[in-house]
Enzyme design. Structure first.
Site, PDB file in Angstrom:
ATOM      1  N   HIS A  86      70.326   4.838 -44.838  1.00 37.81           N
ATOM      2  CA  HIS A  86      70.612   3.410 -44.910  1.00 37.81           C
ATOM      3  C   HIS A  86      69.474   2.710 -45.641  1.00 37.81           C
ATOM      4  O   HIS A  86      68.438   3.312 -45.947  1.00 37.81           O
ATOM      5  CB  HIS A  86      70.758   2.827 -43.498  1.00 37.81           C
ATOM      6  N   ASP A 116      67.192  -1.006 -45.302  1.00 40.70           N
ATOM      7  CA  ASP A 116      66.886  -1.922 -44.206  1.00 40.70           C
ATOM      8  C   ASP A 116      67.311  -3.368 -44.424  1.00 40.70           C
ATOM      9  O   ASP A 116      67.433  -4.122 -43.464  1.00 40.70           O
ATOM     10  CB  ASP A 116      65.382  -1.882 -43.900  1.00 40.70           C
ATOM     11  N   HIS A 175      66.733   5.621 -46.756  1.00 42.99           N
ATOM     12  CA  HIS A 175      66.054   6.606 -45.920  1.00 42.99           C
ATOM     13  C   HIS A 175      66.904   6.922 -44.698  1.00 42.99           C
ATOM     14  O   HIS A 175      67.836   6.186 -44.352  1.00 42.99           O
ATOM     15  CB  HIS A 175      64.677   6.082 -45.473  1.00 42.99           C
ATOM     16  N   ARG A 202      61.157  12.496 -29.554  1.00 41.81           N
ATOM     17  CA  ARG A 202      60.431  11.908 -30.684  1.00 41.81           C
ATOM     18  C   ARG A 202      60.265  10.414 -30.437  1.00 41.81           C
ATOM     19  O   ARG A 202      61.242   9.692 -30.285  1.00 41.81           O
ATOM     20  CB  ARG A 202      61.218  12.144 -31.971  1.00 41.81           C
TER      21      ARG A 202
END
Length: 612
Positions: A458, A460, A530, A540
């Protein structure tokens, strides 16, 4: 020349030595020598001079950051000792910068100076051709048909070829391999537009007519010329304005040299590579014309391909500024990440700080906002936990988390803002738009055969459409976002790498493996699509932050958290004043950036969450 150049100075220099000086390698050794002698100001200057021609040398970049923090070293010490040979590039970048800010009068002045300096540098180079020894034609033996006249002709042609190649040398930036095509015509094109927008119609006419000496049949330029005439109401004096005498002389001399060189190619088997795309067809002999056209078409196709491939970032950010925090190093830059306005910084957090925020994240699993351990909205194979600064402050007030840890979460946002504001040389204030501590956990036993991503590719601040390579700045995209950042807290998990792609959302251009204290920063626009690879084992955690240049879109939850602290008698350090002061001292580099105008919608999205 005999008065100024000694016989020793006329001796040829080996290609190895020429390469060493062209790449400025001696300055690398020089900065080490100065450092050992504790002459840190001179070491800083030598380091900067080397780095200008070797911008991908991360070790030298980190050395420069160390010099910046040394006692007695100021920004004025970072001088390019080869600046005399690069004044035209300094002017070129300054002109682009003024264009980007719509400062047309200053842009016109810089473009005019840039043209003059380019001509001066070209003349200097031509003098060097006269001084430098030219290679004699090889003797083909006793049966050679080449007599003394042929050898003299070849030697003269070598001199002319050297002079012709000067524009290539002048049009090549330090550290670059290829020259910028049409260097002078490009400057003249920028110049006449800037002059027109600054109200200097006569200057614009002169510059445009100078450009037409290179491309006399360019339709757009002829239309512009007619438009300029109509703007002044058909004024006769304006129509009588002639091209710049310097440009006229440059063109006339160059064409005479080209005619002689092409004669040598046709009749004396001389080898000549024409450095110019503007060379008119009638200068090339008919017997050579087909090959010449074919080569010219190939070059034009390569240029078009490069233009199509090159992503232009109009965000106003310019990567490569200083890193103000001691201990923070640049691990990857634009070149290493194969993109524009991207950086990876290490050492932003200590191991202890990572542990403290991870403890906060553990509390968020049951008490945090948003997902509260539910399945991720992006994949059924992971769960998500999230925590904002405001929620952390409220948990601290209830005694469920340490107050100092909540304050650290807040301070990390300010820390990241300071680093990226400096590194990306933000021309205006930078406000935190949203901060979110997010943990992704792989669901045990649900990973076999998994083919999806933890977070799909996508952009941002716009809606990416991979099929058409378009990115639409419209709702529900967060169009106010200008800069994005991810601050990682751990690496004890499987998968979860951040990766960048082209606009097709398929071609991966770079990958970043998370680790404690590693910060990834990048502009939020369409140059930086990204995603996040699947987390296939473990948990994570990262702090995701977004920044905006518009105060309207600042993070109101942070201000509410600060108000809660203030009500308890606790102060919060604000850095707005510091940023304004540092902003005045930051230089900007306008290379490879366009001055496209942007329009922004004022539709504000509130209460929304996102994560990387």
């Amino acid at each position: 020349m005999g008065r100024f150049v000694s016989p020793t100075g006329l001796l040829p220099v080996s290609t190895d030595i020429e390469y060493e000086f062209d790449t400025r390698n001696p300055y690398n050794f020089l900065q080490v020598t100065y450092y050992k002698l504790e002459k840190v100001q001179k070491a800083a200057s030598a380091a900067h001079t080397y780095f200008v021609a070797n911008p991908s040398h991360l070790e030298m970049r980190n050395n420069i950051e160390k010099y910046r923090r040394m006692d007695g070293v100021t920004e004025g010490d970072f001088q390019d000792r080869e600046i005399e040979n690069e004044k035209h590039w300094v002017l070129y970048d300054a002109a682009l910068q003024h264009e980007a800010s719509s400062e047309w009068l200053q842009a016109a002045e810089k473009w005019k100076a840039c043209v003059n300096e380019t001509l001066r540098q070209t003349e200097e180079c031509r003098v060097q051709c006269d001084v430098a020894p030219q290679p004699l034609p090889e003797d083909r033996g006793v049966d050679s048909v080449d007599g003394v006249y042929e050898k003299v002709a070849a030697l003269s042609l070598s001199l002319l070829s050297c002079r012709q190649s000067c524009i290539t040398q002048v049009a090549t930036r330090p550290g670059r391999i290829s020259a910028q095509e049409d260097f002078l015509p490009t400057q003249l094109e920028h110049l006449h537009i800037a002059q027109f927008k600054a109200g200097d119609i006569n200057g614009a006419v002169e510059s445009l007519r100078s450009f037409l000496l290179f491309y006399p049949s360019d339709e757009d330029s002829l239309d512009n010329l007619q438009f300029y005439y109509e703007t002044v109401g058909g004024d006769v004096e304006t129509q009588l304005i002639q091209p710049s005498p310097e440009i006229s002389t440059y063109i006339s001399r160059s064409l005479q040299e080209k005619e002689l060189l092409y004669f040598g190619v046709e009749n004396l088997s001389f080898s000549f590579v024409d450095p110019d795309l503007w060379t008119p067809e009638d200068v090339v002999p008919e017997s050579l014309r087909e090959n010449w056209k074919s080569e010219k078409e190939k070059i034009n196709e390569k240029i078009k391909e490069g233009e199509q491939k090159e992503e232009v970032d109009d965000s106003g950010f310019y990567a490569g500024g200083p890193v103000p925090q001691v201990g923070v190093t640049i691990s990857m830059d634009d070149e290493a990440l194969n993109g524009t306005n991207r950086v990876v910084l290490d050492g932003v957090m200590t191991e202890k700080e990572c542990d403290r925020i991870l403890q906060l994240a553990a509390v968020a699993a049951s008490l945090g906002d948003g997902y509260q351990g539910r399945r991720s909205p992006h994949t059924p194979h992971e769960t998500l936990e999230g925590l904002t600064v405001l929620k952390a402050v409220k948990l601290a007030q209830d005694g469920l988390v340490n107050q100092s840890d909540a304050r650290l979460l807040h301070e990390l946002g300010e820390r990241v803002r300071g680093l990226l504001h400096s590194y990306f040389r933000s021309p205006s204030g930078l406000f935190i738009s949203f901060t979110h501590l997010v943990c992704r956990s792989a669901i045990t036993g649900d990973q076999e055969g998994r083919l999806d991503l933890s977070h799909p590719v996508h952009v941002d601040n716009c809606l990416l459409e991979p099929e058409t390579n378009q990115c639409w700045k419209e709702s529900p995209a967060f169009i106010h976002r200008d800069l994005s950042a991810i601050l990682y807290l751990n690496d004890d998990f499987s998968g979860g790498e951040l990766f960048f792609t082209k606009r097709d959302a398929k071609t991966v251009t770079a990958q970043v493996r998370p680790s404690c204290g590693r910060l990834v920063g990048f502009s939020s626009g369409p140059v930086n699509p990204h995603g996040v690879a699947a987390v296939t084992g473990g948990r994570r955690c990262a702090l995701a932050l977004w920044f905006t240049k518009e105060k309207l879109y600042r993070d109101m939850e942070r201000e509410e958290a600060e108000a809660l602290w203030a009500a308890d008698g606790q102060s919060v350090v604000k850095k707005d004043d510091e940023e304004k002061e540092s902003n005045a001292n930051l230089g900007r580099n306008a290379r490879s950036h366009s001055s496209k105008e942007r329009s922004r919608s004022r539709d504000r999205v509130t209460g929304a969450k996102d994560e990387l």
